[in-house]
Design an enzyme around this catalytic site. Structure first.
Site, short mmCIF file in Angstrom:
data_model
loop_
_atom_site.label_atom_id
_atom_site.label_comp_id
_atom_site.label_asym_id
_atom_site.label_seq_id
_atom_site.Cartn_x
_atom_site.Cartn_y
_atom_site.Cartn_z
N GLN A 188 0.83 -1.22 0.00
CA GLN A 188 0.00 0.00 0.00
C GLN A 188 0.86 1.26 0.00
OE1 GLN A 188 -0.56 -2.69 1.86
NE2 GLN A 188 -2.71 -2.96 2.38
N ASP A 229 -6.64 1.62 12.44
CA ASP A 229 -7.83 0.84 12.07
C ASP A 229 -8.78 0.65 13.23
OD1 ASP A 229 -5.66 -0.04 9.98
OD2 ASP A 229 -7.64 -0.43 9.13
#
Ligand code: MRU
Length: 342
Positions: A188, A229
């Site tokens: 990512q 997250d």
């Protein structure tokens, strides 16, 4: 200025997503017309990043309502398919629950449900801008910043969290330089963050994850800024695997370590990080990077998608309500109660 691409957009009765698996080589869009398609897009990481998953899921609940045509059981089942698409980012459950609550409270009114989903989407963008204005206070002119994974416009409904703070510092002419971890195994950092940094014209260098320790030891990193997250009530932070390791190195060498997230990423009901469900992903993501076998066939693989950084390793958590500093438990409780932080 906001970016010239939209990772998520709801238009003409469908959810349009950038297929993030194809970046940076191809900018391809994919349509989701059903709740199942939204769940699959989240699971397969067409859309990824905690706030982006939340935004996509919110519209998914609306699609579920349209599809269910008054069948309550089907609506509940479709919503739970979306809710369980990935386990770690709490924004997913938060968004599904919030839109489902509106559905129940309004007698399953389609218009009201769409408006709530749209509100989640728009709020996320404005929270990210607010986060950036608050977060930029921890950056000094000329700083070199290390980031991990992608917490930019692609990972949110727009602008970004950690990358939003970085972009704001650049916009203000702070003369920053960014080191981006490539972020194994799905890259990512290399595929998404480096793409966003280049587009924004921010001076940056891509590094293998394993080079971060040397840069930090050599005094070449002024601060580490990354996303989250799930943040628990005591300030522990789940983020992309590798974050915990970075936090240990940062602590050892006295480098400030900031996590940036909207308060929708805080799980007030979870006491600490050891209870956060950590997603285990397909071994072939490690064995076959980019689809090419790079390890002996059938070799056993350990591939957790996230890890948990204990609050003791964190300098501050930047939210749209302000920067949370230790004692994290007391200050997170203040946010929960709607009290000012400072
Ligand atoms: O597996 P991913 O790509 O969904 O993981 C994303 C991250 O870990 C991000 O750092 C986090 O979601 C914050 S995004 C603003």
């Amino acid at each position: 200025m906001d970016e010239d691409f939209k990772a998520i957009e709801f238009k003409d009765g469908k959810l349009i997503l950038i297929d993030q698996r194809m970046l940076p080589n191809k900018l391809v869009y994919t349509d989701c017309r059903t709740a199942e398609e939204v769940a699959t897009a989240i699971k397969t990481m067409i859309v990824r990043g905690a706030p982006a998953i939340g935004g996509a899921a919110a519209y998914g609940v609306y699609l579920a309502l349209v599809e269910a045509e008054g069948n309550q059981k089907l609506f509940q089942a479709l919503c739970s398919t979306i809710r369980s698409a990935r386990p770690t980012a709490v924004n997913l459950m938060w968004a599904v629950d919030r839109v489902m609550k509106t559905a129940e409270e309004t007698g399953f009114n389609r218009e009201a449900v769409f408006e709530e989903a749209d509100r989640i989407f728009k709020e996320d963008i404005s929270m990210n801008h607010r986060l950036s204005e608050i977060g930029v206070q921890v950056i000094r002119k000329g700083d070199t910043i290390l980031t991990h994974c992608n917490a930019g416009a692609l990972a949110t409904c727009g602008w970004g969290t950690a990358l939003g703070v970085i972009k704001e510092a650049h916009r203000r002419g702070y003369g920053i330089h960014v080191y981006a971890d490539e972020t194994r195994p799905l890259l990512q950092g290399a595929r998404l963050t480096a793409w966003e940094l280049k587009k924004a014209g921010i001076p940056s260098t891509l590094i293998p994850d394993s080079a971060a320790a040397t840069l930090i030891r050599d005094g070449r990193i002024d601060c580490i800024i990354l996303g989250a997250d799930r943040i628990t009530a005591n300030g522990d932070v789940a983020n992309k695997v590798g974050t915990f390791m970075l936090s240990i190195i940062a602590k050892e060498y006295g480098v400030p370590f900031y996590s940036v997230a909207p308060t929708s990423t805080i799980d007030f009901t979870m006491k600490d990080g050891k209870d956060i469900p950590i997603e285990m992903r397909d071994p072939d993501e490690v064995r076959r990077p980019g689809g090419v076998l790079m390890a002996p066939k059938g070799i056993d693989v350990y591939n957790p998608s996230f890890d948990v950084t204990p609050h003791q390793n964190i300098t501050g958590i930047i939210t749209e309500k302000g920067i949370i500093y230790p004692p994290f438990d007391k200050n997170i409780e203040r946010i929960r109660n709607g009290e000012p932080l400072h």
